[in-house]
Design a protein around this motif. Sequence first.
Motif, mmCIF file in Angstrom:
data_model
loop_
_atom_site.group_PDB
_atom_site.id
_atom_site.type_symbol
_atom_site.label_atom_id
_atom_site.label_comp_id
_atom_site.label_asym_id
_atom_site.label_seq_id
_atom_site.Cartn_x
_atom_site.Cartn_y
_atom_site.Cartn_z
ATOM 1 N N CYS A 1 -6.156 -2.490 0.406
ATOM 2 C CA CYS A 1 -5.473 -2.266 1.729
ATOM 3 C C CYS A 1 -6.488 -2.344 2.788
ATOM 4 C CB CYS A 1 -4.656 -1.063 1.798
ATOM 5 S SG CYS A 1 -3.988 -0.987 3.442
ATOM 6 N N GLN B 1 0.385 4.008 1.120
ATOM 7 C CA GLN B 1 0.159 4.929 2.283
ATOM 8 C C GLN B 1 0.670 4.160 3.587
ATOM 9 O OE1 GLN B 1 -1.409 7.815 2.185
ATOM 10 N NE2 GLN B 1 -1.865 7.330 0.115
ATOM 11 N N CYS B 2 0.559 2.778 3.770
ATOM 12 C CA CYS B 2 0.710 2.047 4.750
ATOM 13 C C CYS B 2 1.804 1.030 4.632
ATOM 14 C CB CYS B 2 -0.358 1.073 5.439
ATOM 15 S SG CYS B 2 -2.152 1.995 5.136
ATOM 16 N N HIS C 1 -5.959 -1.467 5.621
ATOM 17 C CA HIS C 1 -6.180 -0.428 6.538
ATOM 18 C C HIS C 1 -6.764 0.699 6.284
ATOM 19 C CE1 HIS C 1 -3.400 -3.089 8.971
ATOM 20 N NE2 HIS C 1 -2.385 -3.153 7.652
ATOM 21 N N CYS C 2 -6.391 1.081 5.029
ATOM 22 C CA CYS C 2 -6.871 2.361 4.397
ATOM 23 C C CYS C 2 -7.733 2.186 3.227
ATOM 24 C CB CYS C 2 -5.861 3.283 4.180
ATOM 25 S SG CYS C 2 -4.920 3.003 2.629
ATOM 26 N N CYS D 1 0.846 -1.161 0.021
ATOM 27 C CA CYS D 1 0.163 0.081 0.211
ATOM 28 C C CYS D 1 0.902 1.149 -0.209
ATOM 29 C CB CYS D 1 -1.011 0.029 1.311
ATOM 30 S SG CYS D 1 -1.945 1.597 1.264
HETATM 31 ZN ZN LIG Z 1 -3.109 1.355 3.287
#
Ligand SMILES: [Zn+2]
Lengths: 157, 224
Positions: A90, A74-75, A92-93, A72
């Motif tokens: 993802c 971002q993560c 998480h996000c 990801c």
């Molecule tokens: Zn993410």
Amino acid sequence: MHELSIAMALYEACKKEPHRPEEFLVEVRVLIGEFAGVQPDLLEFAWKACIRETPDEGATLEIQYEVARQVCDQCGPVGERQPGSWLRLCPHCGCPLRIEGGHELDIIALCFEASEVLARTIPDLDASTCANGEAVRACARIDLRNHPGKRNRHEPS
Amino acid sequence: MNRAEIRKRILAENDECADRLRSQFEDVGSLVLDLVSSPGAGKTTLLEETASRLAAELDMGAIVGDIATEMDAERLRHANLPAHQIITGGACHLDARMIEEGMKHCAFLPVDLLFVENVGNLVCPASYALGEDFKVVLLSVTEGEDKPFKYPAIFSKAKVALITKVDLMPQLSFDLERVEEQIRTLSQDVRIIRVSAWTGEGMEEWCQLLRQERMKKKLATGVH
Ligand SMILES: [Zn+2]
Ligand SMILES: Nc1nc2c(ncn2[C@@H]2O[C@H](COP(=O)(O)OP(=O)(O)OP(=O)(O)O)[C@@H](O)[C@H]2O)c(=O)[nH]1
Ligand SMILES: [Mg+2]
């Protein structure tokens, strides 16, 4: 299906790596990615077929299998996944995931070992005369196969 | 003992040959596409149809790989697409060396747009670079919707994915959205086009993509 072509390319690539003419290939380590389309058992089988009756017969092939990673932006990387199971987003996000790696089809380590017999037969050849050494090695092959020096290197010492 | 840690592609020799081909194609500004699919997904039919649509605008040619027979090259020539057949004699994929050798017999080169129709196989062709600009994967709607995850290598590598034979959709329970979702999971920037060589659906979009890519290549290489 193409493990034999891969094994042949692998053996050719190994022979091209610098080594002294009296040296044999004893081990090669490869990195095979999930996307390489290569079945490790089949590759090992094909490898044995390729080196049969060559001076390097008996060289072991070690296969390191690498699963592709989902990342990801971002993560970072998503944790361990099973081969063949994929996440679209993802956890998480919710962003779409990128795939990293998986296409590896690389040689990562090589090991050559000198044969005492060959070292005595061709003492003055150095790495630059390797092509010549190939021929000498091929001629010496029959003798060497029964020579204890050659046998020893495949047995645990 | 001489132990060395190295990092070298097993297919380095193929890659070097593919690089040579790529620079030859750049010299003449040819756009080169490698078409990959399982047997019978519709590669030759797509090329026949593409040839008839673009004949007036672009110089085109094809190199076709099959395990046996000249039939595909004959079909393409019949559709006015100059074609050279490579018979691999058992090999399940084309490699760069075969293309280099085959090109010696292609009197029609150079062309604006060269298609390489690979041997029908979704696995092995993914590992071999042929000097192409990009790979195009074809998946026909009769093959079932689990294919991208079963053959992730080619779907993660291809820049364009064509879902072929969509005219057959009314007869099937093929979940197009699910397949496209799988393909997008494996490749974020893949272009997916639904086509039918029968009804012509999607063919204009495909041809438009070819025109654009050819134009990009022409500008990038400065060959007109
Ligand atoms: Zn993410
Ligand atoms: N209904 C339908 N049939 C198609 C379409 N395109 C191809 N076919 C049929 O699918 C079959 C296989 O097509 P080909 O073009 O020979 O497939 P291929 O991928 O070139 O096959 P190989 O080269 O053998 O791997 C033929 O009977 C075609 O007539 C299409 O858009 N719709
Ligand atoms: Mg065909």
